[in-house]
Design an enzyme around this catalytic site. Structure first.
Site, short mmCIF file in Angstrom:
data_model
loop_
_atom_site.label_atom_id
_atom_site.label_comp_id
_atom_site.label_asym_id
_atom_site.label_seq_id
_atom_site.Cartn_x
_atom_site.Cartn_y
_atom_site.Cartn_z
N ARG A 33 0.90 -1.32 -0.03
CA ARG A 33 -0.07 0.01 -0.07
C ARG A 33 0.88 1.12 -0.03
NH1 ARG A 33 -3.52 2.98 4.04
NH2 ARG A 33 -5.35 3.77 2.83
N ILE A 59 -7.01 7.74 -0.71
CA ILE A 59 -7.07 6.30 -1.00
C ILE A 59 -8.03 5.67 -0.06
CG2 ILE A 59 -4.78 6.37 0.28
CD1 ILE A 59 -4.16 3.70 -1.05
N SER A 60 -8.71 4.74 -0.27
CA SER A 60 -9.68 4.25 0.58
C SER A 60 -9.11 3.72 1.73
CB SER A 60 -10.68 3.34 -0.15
OG SER A 60 -11.53 3.91 -1.10
N GLN A 61 -10.00 3.33 3.03
CA GLN A 61 -9.45 2.77 4.19
C GLN A 61 -9.19 1.44 3.72
OE1 GLN A 61 -12.45 2.69 7.08
NE2 GLN A 61 -11.15 1.58 8.59
N PRO A 62 -8.04 0.63 4.20
CA PRO A 62 -8.01 -0.81 3.81
C PRO A 62 -9.08 -1.56 4.17
CG PRO A 62 -6.09 0.13 4.93
CD PRO A 62 -7.04 1.17 4.91
#
Ligand code: SAH
Length: 213
Positions: A33, A59-62
């Site tokens: 990431r 960037i989206s949350q994992p």
């Protein structure tokens, strides 16, 4: 802590939060990431949080990436359409799970950066397009799976029409001020079925392409 140790910690956290699809977990494990996170946020690349990527996007949350990917139920022979390339992180995760990902982004700058990361990571089953994702990708339709990574004001039927029979679409839906819900739409012989899966908060799906900055 090394990047490897941070990754292990993140995967354990995702498991605790209910991600149990081992194919999805190992796809996440294979995507560094930090490659998709801008310099100033490197220290937080393996934290379970959304981070800024420029142009007011994130960037989206994992957890959200893992959840959406799990609920998409991707098979390794499938053709997947993604709307909202952003950093390219979600795209890279999908690339490990399906035959080919078609991804559309309305910021040329973000798309170029994402393309560089795909090359660097030798992900060769991704096709990118600069454009308005609201139009989908008619030349490549139908798709077995569609994932939208920006919040649509309502279920985008123009995209739903590009689903194959039996195909599924995951999309956050709702007005941005009030938070949204992740919806899974399934195309059947008769029409569409929708399920509400999880409350979330996403940047909005905007109309048209961005003017260059
Ligand atoms: N999947 C991305 C999330 C990025 S945020 C990641 O993992 O990094 C959502 C992205 O959707 C932003 O980059 C935004 O520019 C893009 N977007 C919003 N509306 C769009 C549209 N109509 N067409 C294409 N991309 C769009």
């Amino acid at each position: 802590m090394t990047a490897d140790a941070r990754m292990v910690r993140l995967i354990m956290e995702l498991r605790r939060e209910g991600i149990d699809d081992t194919r999805v977990l190992s796809a996440l494990e294979r995507v560094p990431r930090d490659t998709f996170v801008p310099g100033p946020f490197q220290e937080q690349a393996y934290d379970n949080i959304a981070l800024p990527i420029g142009q007011g996007q994130t960037i989206s949350q994992p957890f959200v990436v893992a959840f959406m990917t799990q609920e998409l139920e991707v098979g390794d022979r499938m053709k997947v359409l993604e709307i909202g390339t952003g950093s390219g992180y979600q795209t890279a995760v999908l690339a490990h799970l399906c035959r080919r990902v078609y991804t559309v982004e309305r910021y040329r700058t973000l798309l170029r950066l994402a393309e560089q990361q795909f090359t660097k990571l030798r992900l060769h089953n991704i096709t990118t397009r600069f454009g308005d994702g609201n139009d989908g990708w008619p030349e490549q339709a139908p798709f077995e799976r569609i994932i939208v990574t920006a919040a649509a004001p309502e279920i985008p039927m123009s995209l739903a029409e590009q689903l194959d029979i039996g195909g599924k679409m995951i999309v956050p839906v709702g007005a941005s001020s009030m938070g949204q819900e992740i919806i899974r739409l399934t195309r059947t012989e008769e029409g569409f079925e929708s399920e509400s899966l999880l409350p979330v908060r996403f940047v909005p799906l905007v109309k048209g392409v961005a003017r260059e900055t």
